[in-house]
Design an enzyme around this catalytic site. Structure first.
Site, PDB file in Angstrom:
ATOM      1  N   CYS A   1       0.947  -1.291  -0.156  1.00 60.40           N
ATOM      2  CA  CYS A   1      -0.238   0.044   0.113  1.00 60.40           C
ATOM      3  C   CYS A   1       0.851   1.516  -0.074  1.00 60.40           C
ATOM      4  O   CYS A   1       0.294   1.942  -0.450  1.00 60.40           O
ATOM      5  CB  CYS A   1      -0.963  -0.095   0.818  1.00 60.40           C
ATOM      6  SG  CYS A   1      -1.586   1.579   1.088  1.00 60.40           S
ATOM      7  N   CYS A   2       1.899   1.478   0.998  1.00 61.68           N
ATOM      8  CA  CYS A   2       2.994   2.467   0.672  1.00 61.68           C
ATOM      9  C   CYS A   2       3.942   2.433  -0.369  1.00 61.68           C
ATOM     10  O   CYS A   2       3.726   3.603  -0.550  1.00 61.68           O
ATOM     11  CB  CYS A   2       3.808   2.138   2.201  1.00 61.68           C
ATOM     12  SG  CYS A   2       3.258   2.326   3.686  1.00 61.68           S
TER      13      CYS A   2
ATOM     14  N   CYS B   1      -1.864   8.751   6.888  1.00 60.42           N
ATOM     15  CA  CYS B   1      -2.593   8.381   6.080  1.00 60.42           C
ATOM     16  C   CYS B   1      -4.283   7.964   7.203  1.00 60.42           C
ATOM     17  O   CYS B   1      -3.326   7.541   8.511  1.00 60.42           O
ATOM     18  CB  CYS B   1      -2.589   7.137   5.500  1.00 60.42           C
ATOM     19  SG  CYS B   1      -1.925   7.086   4.015  1.00 60.42           S
TER      20      CYS B   1
ATOM     21  N   CYS C   1      -4.000   4.516   8.975  1.00 63.36           N
ATOM     22  CA  CYS C   1      -2.372   4.575  10.035  1.00 63.36           C
ATOM     23  C   CYS C   1      -2.339   5.408  10.857  1.00 63.36           C
ATOM     24  O   CYS C   1      -0.776   5.278  11.079  1.00 63.36           O
ATOM     25  CB  CYS C   1      -1.454   4.040   9.176  1.00 63.36           C
ATOM     26  SG  CYS C   1      -1.593   2.845   7.273  1.00 63.36           S
TER      27      CYS C   1
ATOM     28  N   CYS D   1       8.258   3.437   5.751  1.00 63.36           N
ATOM     29  CA  CYS D   1       7.049   3.414   4.097  1.00 63.36           C
ATOM     30  C   CYS D   1       8.006   3.200   2.324  1.00 63.36           C
ATOM     31  O   CYS D   1       6.932   3.262   1.657  1.00 63.36           O
ATOM     32  CB  CYS D   1       6.451   4.688   4.102  1.00 63.36           C
ATOM     33  SG  CYS D   1       7.395   6.175   3.979  1.00 63.36           S
TER      34      CYS D   1
HETATM   35  S1  SF4 Z   1       0.225   4.783   5.619  1.00 61.94           S
HETATM   36 FE1  SF4 Z   1      -1.270   3.298   5.827  1.00 61.94          FE
HETATM   37  S2  SF4 Z   1      -2.960   3.861   4.084  1.00 61.94           S
HETATM   38 FE2  SF4 Z   1      -1.091   5.166   3.984  1.00 61.94          FE
HETATM   39  S3  SF4 Z   1       0.009   4.048   2.487  1.00 61.94           S
HETATM   40 FE3  SF4 Z   1       0.976   3.217   4.411  1.00 61.94          FE
HETATM   41  S4  SF4 Z   1      -0.151   1.631   4.167  1.00 61.94           S
HETATM   42 FE4  SF4 Z   1      -1.010   2.641   2.955  1.00 61.94          FE
END
Ligand code: SF4
Length: 250
Positions: A130-131, A211, A214, A237
């Site tokens: 996701c990151c 985000c 998170c 990330c």
């Molecule tokens: S912080 Fe969480 S929602 Fe944002 S990109 Fe990373 S995993 Fe995805």
């Protein structure tokens, strides 16, 4: 579209860029933040540097320093699509207040999102991926035309950042950290003296803001970053891959 398993994190530095970063640190590593920003914008990387900002809890200080030196330097704002509405409103407020003239909002590739995160639930099952698709890939792409970039990282933030240098090699680019040796009280004093508005979520218990899924509130006595990816082993990330195991972002 990159292959689905493509790894797009910050690049390992090459030897030439690493040597250049060492020389820059030896010559300029002890300069005040304002002087480093002016030097980078006007002499080291004219027309080739951007500031990457999350418009988070401490972002306003570096943005203000840059605005006083050259408000036309590009500012890259990474909108992951999962940010707090307060962050988006704060960005608008700060851009107007500081008179920043070239703020570029960047974000994830729509095809990647449709293929890999159609339900916006990837953060639960594979937060690293996701990151990668929401942060690292779009930032890597946006930095493609630049020789260098500013970050707002500080040594006091985490153990991994405790040896942070003013200049770092990042692939073929130089990463500049003008606030590396600033303390939390330095930041507060700078913002207070100039009456710079804080991110609205700081007063609600969020000293570090990323985000929505998170980021959690931080309790009294906890580390400022304790609310990031709470309950998970994840701490990075990928944006500063290879240089720290902590991640913030920006
Ligand atoms: S912080 Fe969480 S929602 Fe944002 S990109 Fe990373 S995993 Fe995805």
């Amino acid at each position: 579209m990159p292959p689905l398993d493509a790894v797009a994190t910050a690049a390992e530095p090459d030897a030439v860029t690493r040597d250049r970063a060492e020389v820059l640190n030896a010559r300029y590593g002890g300069l005040p933040a304002q002087d480093v920003v002016a030097l980078a914008v006007e002499e080291l990387f004219p027309g080739g540097i951007a500031l990457v900002s999350s418009f988070g809890s401490e972002s306003v200080v570096l943005l203000h320093i840059l605005s006083e030196i050259d408000p036309f330097v590009p500012v890259l704002f990474l909108d992951t699509g999962r940010l707090f509405p307060e962050t988006l409103a704060y960005r608008t407020e700060i851009v107007g207040r500081l008179g920043l003239r070239d703020v570029r909002t960047i974000g994830p590739d729509g095809e990647r999102l449709a293929a890999l995160d159609p339900l916006k639930a990837l953060w639960m099952t594979n937060p690293d991926l996701c990151c990668r698709i929401r942060k690292t890939e779009p930032l890597t792409k946006a930095l493609g035309g630049f020789d260098a970039w500013f970050t707002g990282r500080k040594r006091f933030q985490t153990r991994a950042r405790s040896s942070l240098h003013m200049f770092e090699a990042d692939g073929r680019r130089i990463k500049v950290n003008p606030l590396a040796d600033w303390s939390a009280s330095d930041l507060s004093a700078y913002a207070d003296e100039r009456d710079l508005p804080p991110h609205p979520l700081v007063a609600k218990g969020y000293p570090s803001i990323g985000c929505v899924p998170c980021t959690d509130r931080v309790l009294p006595g906890e580390d400022a970053r304790a609310g990031r990816w709470r309950g998970s082993d994840k701490t990075e990330c990928g944006i500063h891959f290879g240089l720290e195991s902590d991640g913030s972002g920006i």
